[in-house]
Design a protein around this motif. Structure first.
Motif, mmCIF file in Angstrom:
data_model
loop_
_atom_site.group_PDB
_atom_site.id
_atom_site.type_symbol
_atom_site.label_atom_id
_atom_site.label_comp_id
_atom_site.label_asym_id
_atom_site.label_seq_id
_atom_site.Cartn_x
_atom_site.Cartn_y
_atom_site.Cartn_z
ATOM 1 N N ARG A 293 0.835 -1.210 0.000
ATOM 2 C CA ARG A 293 0.000 0.000 0.000
ATOM 3 C C ARG A 293 0.868 1.257 0.000
ATOM 4 N NH1 ARG A 293 -2.491 -1.092 4.213
ATOM 5 N NH2 ARG A 293 -1.299 0.163 5.695
ATOM 6 N N ASP A 294 1.901 1.274 0.842
ATOM 7 C CA ASP A 294 2.783 2.449 0.888
ATOM 8 C C ASP A 294 3.491 2.646 -0.446
ATOM 9 O OD1 ASP A 294 2.019 2.752 3.512
ATOM 10 O OD2 ASP A 294 3.840 1.842 4.349
ATOM 11 N N ASP A 295 3.940 1.520 -1.036
ATOM 12 C CA ASP A 295 4.619 1.628 -2.330
ATOM 13 C C ASP A 295 3.658 2.109 -3.414
ATOM 14 O OD1 ASP A 295 7.030 0.944 -4.059
ATOM 15 O OD2 ASP A 295 5.475 -0.303 -5.002
ATOM 16 N N LEU A 296 2.431 1.597 -3.358
ATOM 17 C CA LEU A 296 1.440 2.004 -4.359
ATOM 18 C C LEU A 296 1.125 3.489 -4.242
ATOM 19 C CD1 LEU A 296 -0.573 1.256 -6.580
ATOM 20 C CD2 LEU A 296 -2.217 0.659 -4.775
ATOM 21 N N LEU A 297 0.926 3.953 -3.003
ATOM 22 C CA LEU A 297 0.631 5.376 -2.808
ATOM 23 C C LEU A 297 1.796 6.248 -3.278
ATOM 24 C CD1 LEU A 297 -1.087 5.266 0.696
ATOM 25 C CD2 LEU A 297 -2.190 5.611 -1.528
ATOM 26 N N MET A 298 3.033 5.806 -2.981
ATOM 27 C CA MET A 298 4.205 6.567 -3.422
ATOM 28 C C MET A 298 4.269 6.601 -4.951
ATOM 29 S SD MET A 298 8.223 5.780 -2.712
ATOM 30 C CE MET A 298 8.128 4.333 -3.778
ATOM 31 N N ASP A 302 4.101 9.779 -7.398
ATOM 32 C CA ASP A 302 5.128 10.059 -8.399
ATOM 33 C C ASP A 302 4.514 10.139 -9.805
ATOM 34 O OD1 ASP A 302 6.970 10.034 -6.389
ATOM 35 O OD2 ASP A 302 7.716 8.003 -6.780
ATOM 36 N N PHE A 303 3.532 9.287 -10.060
ATOM 37 C CA PHE A 303 2.866 9.315 -11.360
ATOM 38 C C PHE A 303 2.151 10.651 -11.573
ATOM 39 C CE2 PHE A 303 -0.807 8.535 -14.097
ATOM 40 C CZ PHE A 303 -0.209 7.948 -15.183
ATOM 41 N N GLU A 304 1.439 11.130 -10.521
ATOM 42 C CA GLU A 304 0.765 12.422 -10.617
ATOM 43 C C GLU A 304 1.778 13.556 -10.783
ATOM 44 O OE1 GLU A 304 -2.329 13.170 -10.904
ATOM 45 O OE2 GLU A 304 -3.058 11.092 -10.775
ATOM 46 N N THR A 305 2.912 13.439 -10.069
ATOM 47 C CA THR A 305 3.959 14.465 -10.201
ATOM 48 C C THR A 305 4.485 14.509 -11.626
ATOM 49 O OG1 THR A 305 4.613 14.199 -7.893
ATOM 50 C CG2 THR A 305 6.221 15.184 -9.374
ATOM 51 N N ALA A 306 4.772 13.314 -12.205
ATOM 52 C CA ALA A 306 5.264 13.264 -13.587
ATOM 53 C C ALA A 306 4.224 13.829 -14.550
ATOM 54 C CB ALA A 306 5.614 11.821 -13.964
ATOM 55 N N ALA A 307 2.948 13.512 -14.305
ATOM 56 C CA ALA A 307 1.897 14.033 -15.188
ATOM 57 C C ALA A 307 1.812 15.553 -15.099
ATOM 58 C CB ALA A 307 0.561 13.399 -14.831
ATOM 59 N N ASP A 345 10.133 11.628 -16.971
ATOM 60 C CA ASP A 345 10.158 10.171 -17.201
ATOM 61 C C ASP A 345 10.801 9.430 -16.030
ATOM 62 O OD1 ASP A 345 8.959 10.568 -19.624
ATOM 63 O OD2 ASP A 345 10.835 10.513 -20.772
ATOM 64 N N PHE A 346 11.834 10.042 -15.463
ATOM 65 C CA PHE A 346 12.524 9.406 -14.342
ATOM 66 C C PHE A 346 11.613 9.293 -13.113
ATOM 67 C CE2 PHE A 346 15.365 9.561 -10.634
ATOM 68 C CZ PHE A 346 16.156 8.450 -10.895
ATOM 69 N N ALA A 347 10.787 10.315 -12.897
ATOM 70 C CA ALA A 347 9.872 10.299 -11.740
ATOM 71 C C ALA A 347 8.672 9.411 -11.968
ATOM 72 C CB ALA A 347 9.410 11.726 -11.428
ATOM 73 N N ASP A 348 8.364 9.095 -13.231
ATOM 74 C CA ASP A 348 7.188 8.286 -13.556
ATOM 75 C C ASP A 348 7.508 6.819 -13.306
ATOM 76 O OD1 ASP A 348 4.980 7.062 -14.575
ATOM 77 O OD2 ASP A 348 4.918 8.221 -16.428
ATOM 78 N N PRO A 349 6.816 6.147 -12.336
ATOM 79 C CA PRO A 349 7.119 4.738 -12.053
ATOM 80 C C PRO A 349 6.718 3.802 -13.184
ATOM 81 C CG PRO A 349 5.201 5.446 -10.812
ATOM 82 C CD PRO A 349 5.749 6.678 -11.468
ATOM 83 N N SER A 350 5.920 4.277 -14.137
ATOM 84 C CA SER A 350 5.495 3.417 -15.239
ATOM 85 C C SER A 350 6.465 3.459 -16.412
ATOM 86 C CB SER A 350 4.096 3.829 -15.714
ATOM 87 O OG SER A 350 4.108 5.152 -16.257
ATOM 88 N N VAL A 351 7.533 4.267 -16.310
ATOM 89 C CA VAL A 351 8.505 4.404 -17.398
ATOM 90 C C VAL A 351 9.878 3.965 -16.893
ATOM 91 C CG1 VAL A 351 9.612 5.988 -19.018
ATOM 92 C CG2 VAL A 351 7.198 6.301 -18.423
#
Length: 436
Positions: A293-298, A302-307, A345-351
């Motif tokens: 849960r903590d990892d998912l929230l982080m 990070d995904f919102e920050t990258a967006a 891209d670096f901050a985006d966990p999906s990239v």
């Protein structure tokens, strides 16, 4: 509680099966007879009875032979008429067992090994203020009697041990406990004493004189449930020696209680272990889910920050394209824009984005002889096989500690700052020391 007249008609075989399945005292109680009365019926109809020690052998887990019922041409049926109590038996009452006949000899002949050890120890012991000699009960059964009662107490204890083994039981060699299988009861044979007050002469306090009474007590030590007998003593009409049969018939009851208690304890331990295993599984699952849960929230943050960064960069690029804004340093702005896209891209966990290293000056590989070093550090490095800073950077902490046997700290301080000054990334090294 009411009494009613009842009768029973049994075959010889039926009565035979009953008295060999449960104690005669229990069978007699079932038909409202005494054990003596039932024994007379058995003699009259030639029904063999269980011998002394039969039930003790069964309780001890030993096999016991049963004689065959002799055949008779007549009198194959028995009619028992007696008064019996008209209510259900008390299930919580103490079980009834056959009481064997036990005779204590007048002399101690070939004593049991435990008794032989007690005799040796007690003869080397001095009497205390009560006139009692006492064995060390950590290595023997509790044995505390006066000098006059030693022989009698030893013979009594010796008879108990030999009779118990004759019935198929076990005498534990270290402490003389009686048992069978995994369960044992510890014994104590002691002598009571009395005290009398000394006459006061010129004293202001009370003094006592103690006397042994010659009254012995045989005791089963330890826990027991309510109603279970644990002590046998000299009485007005019977000496302790005459009560050993009752004592030996009670020991199996104690062992059965201990066995049930042990089984209950083992059951509770199994229950506790199973519950604890379940709790551990639940705790691990909860810890795992908490980490997820903590990892998912982080990652979501990070995904919102990258967006947000990408939306901002898109708006800036649009404003530049529309001529709304114009960078004053086009070259510097281009480098900043490239870095900003990389960071999004670096901050985006999906990239999957590797660390950005372009634009950084590579470390300067320098010969050891050309380094600006203190005299002590220079002497250490020149005397080693290290030729340049790339080779020095690859060394592990253990290698450097071996090189500098007089203390690593100052040595590590200097090497850390020298390599950092040449552009080496020291964050990955395990021997970095920095001055505060």
């Amino acid at each position: 509680m009411s009494h009613q007249s009842t009768g029973a008609v049994l075959t010889r075989q039926e009565l035979y099966d009953q008295i060999w399945t449960e104690p005669m005292t229990a069978v007699a109680k079932k038909y409202g007879l005494s054990a003596v009365g039932l024994a007379k019926i058995c003699r009259s109809f030639e029904i063999p009875k269980p011998p002394v020690g039969y039930w003790a052998r069964l309780v001890a887990g030993k096999s016991a032979d049963r004689p065959a019922l002799p055949e008779l041409e007549e009198r194959d049926k028995i009619e028992i008429r007696a008064f019996r109590v008209g209510f259900e038996p008390d299930l919580d009452s103490e079980p009834l067992v056959e009481v064997p006949t036990v005779v204590v000899p007048d002399e101690l002949i070939e004593p049991h090994a435990v008794v032989k050890r007690i005799k040796k120890e007690i003869n080397a012991t001095k009497a205390d203020y009560r006139g009692i000699l006492e064995c060390d009960d950590s290595i023997s059964p509790s044995f505390a009697v006066s000098k006059n009662s030693i022989s009698r107490a030893l013979r009594t204890l010796d008879t108990v041990y030999k009779s118990w083994e004759e019935f198929g039981g076990i005498v534990r060699s270290d402490d003389g406990a009686l048992g069978n299988g995994d369960d044992f009861v510890q014994l104590a044979i002691t002598e009571s004493y009395r005290r009398e007050e000394k006459p006061k002469k010129d004293r202001y306090f009370t003094e006592w004189v103690y006397f042994a009474t010659d009254n012995l007590m045989l005791e089963i030590k330890g826990w027991c449930r309510d109603g279970m007998r644990r002590r046998w003593t000299d009485g007005k009409s019977q000496r302790l020696e005459q009560k050993l049969g009752n004592f030996l018939s009670t020991v199996p009851i104690w062992l059965e209680e201990l066995r049930a208690k042990r089984h209950d304890k083992e059951c509770r331990e199994r229950q506790r272990a199973l519950a604890e295993a379940r709790r551990q599984v639940a705790n691990k699952r909860e810890a795992r889910e908490t980490a997820w849960r903590d990892d998912l929230l982080m990652r979501a943050r990070d995904f919102e920050t990258a967006a947000r960064i990408r939306r901002y960069l898109a708006a800036v690029e649009k404003d530049i394209a529309d001529g709304i804004i114009r960078p004053t340093d086009s070259e510097g702005f281009k480098r900043w824009m490239d870095w900003s896209h990389w960071y999004a891209d670096f901050a985006d966990p999906s990239v999957m984005t590797p660390p950005r290293i372009d634009g950084e000056d590579p470390p300067i590989n320098t010969p050891i002889e050309s380094l600006d070093l203190t005299s002590e550090t220079r002497a250490i490095l020149i005397g080693s096989e290290i030729r340049n800073t790339d080779e020095l950077y690859q060394k592990a902490k253990h290698d450097l500690d071996v090189m500098n046997k007089h203390g690593p700290y100052q040595f590590h301080y200097e090497l850390t700052e020298v390599l950092e000054g040449l552009g080496y990334d020291m964050t990955t090294k395990d021997w970095v020391w920095r001055r505060e």
